[in-house]
Structure formats: C-alpha cells, structure tokens
Design a protein around this motif. Structure first.
Motif, mmCIF file in Angstrom:
data_model
loop_
_atom_site.group_PDB
_atom_site.id
_atom_site.type_symbol
_atom_site.label_atom_id
_atom_site.label_comp_id
_atom_site.label_asym_id
_atom_site.label_seq_id
_atom_site.Cartn_x
_atom_site.Cartn_y
_atom_site.Cartn_z
ATOM 1 N N PHE A 86 -20.264 49.445 45.782
ATOM 2 C CA PHE A 86 -19.157 50.304 45.040
ATOM 3 C C PHE A 86 -17.850 49.987 45.670
ATOM 4 C CE2 PHE A 86 -20.040 52.025 49.303
ATOM 5 C CZ PHE A 86 -19.136 52.908 49.522
ATOM 6 N N THR A 87 -17.044 50.519 45.189
ATOM 7 C CA THR A 87 -15.458 50.277 45.448
ATOM 8 C C THR A 87 -15.091 51.551 46.367
ATOM 9 O OG1 THR A 87 -14.775 49.138 43.767
ATOM 10 C CG2 THR A 87 -13.088 50.001 44.812
ATOM 11 N N MET A 88 -14.710 51.401 47.576
ATOM 12 C CA MET A 88 -14.325 52.540 48.572
ATOM 13 C C MET A 88 -13.205 52.756 48.201
ATOM 14 S SD MET A 88 -16.047 52.673 52.462
ATOM 15 C CE MET A 88 -16.042 54.209 53.405
ATOM 16 N N GLY A 89 -12.748 54.084 48.567
ATOM 17 C CA GLY A 89 -11.400 54.409 48.730
ATOM 18 C C GLY A 89 -10.868 55.402 47.627
ATOM 19 N N ASP A 90 -9.460 55.373 47.532
ATOM 20 C CA ASP A 90 -8.984 56.374 46.341
ATOM 21 C C ASP A 90 -8.748 55.578 44.989
ATOM 22 O OD1 ASP A 90 -7.427 58.201 44.826
ATOM 23 O OD2 ASP A 90 -5.672 57.611 45.873
ATOM 24 N N SER A 91 -10.055 55.470 44.273
ATOM 25 C CA SER A 91 -9.797 54.872 43.017
ATOM 26 C C SER A 91 -9.159 55.681 41.852
ATOM 27 C CB SER A 91 -11.250 54.471 42.551
ATOM 28 O OG SER A 91 -12.073 55.522 42.632
ATOM 29 N N TRP A 98 -21.699 57.656 53.561
ATOM 30 C CA TRP A 98 -21.565 58.969 53.258
ATOM 31 C C TRP A 98 -20.646 59.072 51.623
ATOM 32 C CZ3 TRP A 98 -18.036 61.975 50.944
ATOM 33 C CH2 TRP A 98 -18.074 63.326 51.230
ATOM 34 N N GLU A 99 -19.706 57.944 51.769
ATOM 35 C CA GLU A 99 -19.028 57.849 50.620
ATOM 36 C C GLU A 99 -19.861 57.351 49.250
ATOM 37 O OE1 GLU A 99 -15.154 55.924 48.343
ATOM 38 O OE2 GLU A 99 -14.916 56.722 50.528
ATOM 39 N N TYR A 100 -20.704 56.604 49.495
ATOM 40 C CA TYR A 100 -21.765 55.984 48.421
ATOM 41 C C TYR A 100 -22.673 57.117 47.890
ATOM 42 C CZ TYR A 100 -24.872 52.819 46.278
ATOM 43 O OH TYR A 100 -25.868 52.129 45.434
ATOM 44 N N ALA A 101 -23.315 57.854 48.810
ATOM 45 C CA ALA A 101 -24.097 58.910 48.565
ATOM 46 C C ALA A 101 -23.308 60.068 47.809
ATOM 47 C CB ALA A 101 -24.738 59.583 49.826
ATOM 48 N N ALA A 102 -22.015 60.240 48.362
ATOM 49 C CA ALA A 102 -21.194 61.223 47.546
ATOM 50 C C ALA A 102 -20.867 60.817 46.261
ATOM 51 C CB ALA A 102 -20.003 61.513 48.436
ATOM 52 N N ARG A 103 -20.936 59.482 45.872
ATOM 53 C CA ARG A 103 -20.587 59.108 44.667
ATOM 54 C C ARG A 103 -21.895 59.053 43.614
ATOM 55 N NH1 ARG A 103 -15.753 56.126 43.640
ATOM 56 N NH2 ARG A 103 -14.309 56.058 45.434
ATOM 57 N N GLY A 129 -24.511 57.393 44.794
ATOM 58 C CA GLY A 129 -25.163 55.820 44.624
ATOM 59 C C GLY A 129 -24.866 55.202 43.478
ATOM 60 N N ASP A 130 -23.611 55.365 42.883
ATOM 61 C CA ASP A 130 -23.501 54.696 41.508
ATOM 62 C C ASP A 130 -22.105 54.370 41.781
ATOM 63 O OD1 ASP A 130 -22.777 54.105 38.892
ATOM 64 O OD2 ASP A 130 -23.042 56.133 38.046
ATOM 65 N N SER A 131 -21.938 52.989 41.490
ATOM 66 C CA SER A 131 -20.790 52.207 41.588
ATOM 67 C C SER A 131 -19.825 52.305 40.382
ATOM 68 C CB SER A 131 -20.873 50.645 41.641
ATOM 69 O OG SER A 131 -21.693 50.216 40.494
ATOM 70 N N GLU A 132 -20.481 52.929 39.488
ATOM 71 C CA GLU A 132 -19.361 53.401 38.241
ATOM 72 C C GLU A 132 -19.057 54.684 38.126
ATOM 73 O OE1 GLU A 132 -18.341 50.805 36.531
ATOM 74 O OE2 GLU A 132 -19.363 49.307 37.772
ATOM 75 N N SER A 133 -19.336 55.523 39.241
ATOM 76 C CA SER A 133 -19.029 57.132 39.234
ATOM 77 C C SER A 133 -17.491 57.205 38.783
ATOM 78 C CB SER A 133 -19.334 57.526 40.447
ATOM 79 O OG SER A 133 -19.282 59.060 40.478
ATOM 80 N N LEU A 134 -17.415 58.043 37.916
ATOM 81 C CA LEU A 134 -16.114 58.754 37.511
ATOM 82 C C LEU A 134 -15.793 59.973 38.021
ATOM 83 C CD1 LEU A 134 -16.166 57.370 33.760
ATOM 84 C CD2 LEU A 134 -15.287 56.221 35.612
ATOM 85 N N PHE A 135 -16.551 60.706 38.800
ATOM 86 C CA PHE A 135 -16.456 61.837 39.359
ATOM 87 C C PHE A 135 -15.587 61.837 40.513
ATOM 88 C CE2 PHE A 135 -20.511 63.076 37.298
ATOM 89 C CZ PHE A 135 -20.054 63.571 36.295
ATOM 90 N N LYS A 136 -14.606 62.717 40.447
ATOM 91 C CA LYS A 136 -13.671 62.747 41.682
ATOM 92 C C LYS A 136 -14.082 63.689 42.842
ATOM 93 C CE LYS A 136 -9.409 63.577 40.604
ATOM 94 N NZ LYS A 136 -7.816 64.072 40.145
ATOM 95 N N TYR A 137 -14.943 64.654 42.488
ATOM 96 C CA TYR A 137 -15.709 65.418 43.534
ATOM 97 C C TYR A 137 -17.272 65.010 43.432
ATOM 98 C CZ TYR A 137 -11.486 68.027 42.540
ATOM 99 O OH TYR A 137 -10.091 68.224 42.182
ATOM 100 N N SER A 138 -17.814 65.250 44.293
ATOM 101 C CA SER A 138 -19.223 64.822 44.436
ATOM 102 C C SER A 138 -20.152 65.583 43.227
ATOM 103 C CB SER A 138 -19.913 64.811 45.604
ATOM 104 O OG SER A 138 -21.240 64.631 45.909
ATOM 105 N N GLY A 139 -20.228 65.036 42.090
ATOM 106 C CA GLY A 139 -21.124 65.441 40.929
ATOM 107 C C GLY A 139 -20.451 66.009 39.772
#
Length: 372
Positions: free
Chosen positions: A125-130, A242-247, A249-259
């Motif tokens: 995944f891409t980590m940080g403020d996307s 932590w961040e990968y799980a919060a996203r 586990g999806d590299s394409e997650s578009l959610f700004k908050y967890s879920g």
C-alpha cells in the motif's frame, strides 16, 4: 487318625491365614484431559473434555469447579461447554468419584480470554497523506510492502482485559475518570505498561516474549529482531501494520477515516462523544461504531493507540516490513485520534509522538501477533 489330625491342622491354619488377610483397598479413579483449551483464547465457546477410568469399580459422578466458585455435582457428563465467560483469567477443575466414594486426581484448565483478533493478509500500500489535506509529518508518500500475515485486535484493549492483567500480577490499575471500565478502552497506560501486558499474554499463551526489559523486539530465540515477522509473541503494531489495517488491508482504499468518509459512522470524537450523564467528552465502549472493511472497530477515534516504534520522519523510499528499532528513544508513535479530537485528527495517516513513560487519558492500545 494321625492323618486326619494333620488335615484338620492344615484347614485350621488356612482359616487363620484368611482371617489375617487385609481387606481389599479400593483403587481411585484416574482422570485425564482430552485436547487442550488453555493459554490465550478468543472470547468464544470453550469446550472442555475429559475421560476417566476406574481399575476396580465404576464412575459414579463428576464434580466441576468453575472459576473457584466451589464444587458442583455434574453427573456423568464428560464435556463442559463454557460460553458465558468474559475476558480475563479463568480456571476450570474436574474430579471423579467412584461407586465406593473414592475420589480421583483433579485435572484443571487455566486460560486467559481476550477479545477477537482479525487476520490481516500480506499486501502492498501507499503510506501517508494520500488525500493532500494532512500534516507535513505524514509525507512524503512511500510504498510499503508487508510480506507476512498478522492478527490485530478487533477492538482496542479494554479495561476488563487490562484489569485482569493487573489482578494477576498485583499491579495498580489505571484510572477511568469515573466514566466506567468493563468494555471501554483502557486509558492512562504508558507504552511500557502496554508492552508489559503484551509480554504477560505471551507468557500465558506459552509463546516467546516479544519484548526485552528495554522494549526491544525479540525473535523466537530471544535475540533482538529487526523484522516484525520474526516476533512470536503478542506485541503492539508497527506503524505500517497499524495504517495498513486501518485502511482495511486494501491498497486501493478511498476512505479518509477507518471504514468511511463520514467520521460519525465509524468514530467517537469531539462532535459526538459527550457522556450521557455529565455531557463531558469521554471514551465509549468498544465496537459501538461501524467497523472498517476488515471488521476492525475504533481505529479512528475513541482513543489514540500506541505503536511499537519510536517516531521517525518518513522518506520516499519503498520499504518491506518496516520497523524502527527503539535505540534508546522514549518517544513513541500514537495513531488513530480520540474522543477528544476534531475530525482532521481521525484520518488514517494522522500520526504524532508521545513520551512512552507517561500514561495519558486519551491514549490506549490494541494488540498484534504475527501469523505463524
């Protein structure tokens, strides 16, 4: 006549010997466990089974002792399905009685019940403020690969769970500010308190400890680990885990908050976390907001969460299984935002650092274990 006298003497002697013979001593039943239901387990039904034999009689009944509440008659059942226990330390004992009133050996199970853990499969995944609306310490964006599976707590560690650890070791319990304990996330615990809890869980589970006395990660042989996948016991998540799980586990997650992109759906925060009684801001019991895509709750809001690493600025380099060694640092990463924060601080990439020796009323933690 002489022969008859000898015969009478033999009979008399045999009768005397028979009279001197000791009465038969009843042999006790022998009780054995079937399978293992010990160590550290999720809060689900725990099936406890046993088998007994009696060398010179029959089994009349069994007695069970649940959490040291006293012995109860259990008839001839050889299975106990325990599904109404809470988190914490539990014990279960069984003994058998035979038809002559003799008791067997006592067998026992001891286990620690924790909240469910969720599997997070390996990925990139891409980590940080996307989203481009964060803070400088959330940049630069960088690619992270986690090449192992791991389990992470479905919920933040609760007071019930942490209080059981304190009771077992005689430690002082953290304050709850009169908001309530039980299934609210534990607060006012330092980073060192959190890793002590992790090591205690590892001990209970029969696993190699994850941390040495200074907080360094340990591998299975007890040497210092530089890759979290080498750690066997329970621990805090790395910042990347932590961040990968919060996203989700999806590299394409578009959610700004967890879920969700709506913080009210998934988070307790400044706008909605007012206590019903006092109308002041407070924590809330875990799991009451919607989970993210993996089924994990409260990764945005409720309480900030300790990570296992010291704070370090990002670089643009791609990394695999990143971990920052402790190296004498006292300042550790916290993630996720809290009931006290505005929505901007609940975003998935938000990060800050806190002195690990201090327990703060907005900080708790959740646990991780590498899948083996």
């Amino acid at each position: 006549m002489k022969r008859l006298l000898i015969l009478l003497l033999i009979v008399l002697f045999a009768v005397m010997l028979a009279g001197c013979k000791k009465p038969r001593e009843n042999q006790p039943p022998v009780l054995q466990k079937i399978g293992e239901s010990e160590g550290v387990i999720d809060c689900s039904a725990n099936v406890l089974e046993w088998i007994a034999s009696d060398p010179d009689g029959t089994i009349a009944k069994y007695y069970v002792n649940v959490d040291e509440a006293g012995w109860d008659d259990y008839g001839l059942e050889t299975e106990y399905v325990w599904n109404d226990y809470g988190t914490g330390v539990h014990s279960f004992e069984v003994k058998a009685e035979d038809n002559e009133g003799t008791f067997s050996n006592i067998i026992s199970w001891n286990f620690v019940a924790i909240e469910e853990m969720i599997l997070v499969e390996s990925g990139k995944f891409t980590m940080g403020d996307s989203w481009g609306d964060g803070y400088e310490n959330e940049l630069p964006l960088h690619e992270v690969t986690i090449d192992y599976d791991y389990f992470i707590g479905k919920y933040e560690v609760t007071f019930d769970e942490f209080d059981a650890f304190c009771d077992d070791l005689g430690r002082t319990k953290p304050k709850d500010f009169s908001w309530g304990r039980e299934r609210r996330p534990v607060i006012s615990v330092s980073w060192y308190d959190a890793i002590a809890y992790c090591n205690w869980l590892s001990d209970k589970a029969g696993l190699a400890r994850a941390y040495d006395d200074n907080g360094n990660l340990l591998d299975l042989s007890g040497g210092m680990a530089d890759d979290p996948s080498e750690v066997n016991g329970f621990r805090l998540p790395t910042e990347a885990e932590w961040e990968y799980a919060a996203r989700g586990g999806d590299s394409e997650s578009l959610f700004k908050y967890s879920g969700s992109n709506d913080p009210d759906e998934v988070a307790w925060y400044r706008e909605n976390a007012h206590n019903d009684t006092t109308d002041s801001l407070s924590t809330w019991p875990v799991g009451e907001k919607e989970p993210n895509g993996l089924g994990i709750h409260d990764m945005s809001g409720n309480v900030l969460e300790w990570c296992t690493e010291p704070f370090q600025e990002y670089t643009a380099d791609s990394t695999t299984n990143p971990y920052v060694p402790i190296d004498g640092s006292k300042d550790f990463v916290i993630r996720g935002g809290s009931y006290f924060n505005i929505a901007k601080l609940l975003r998935v990439p938000y990060r800050e650092e806190v002195n690990g020796e201090i327990g703060i009323y907005v900080v708790g933690f959740r646990i991780v274990r590498t899948e083996k």
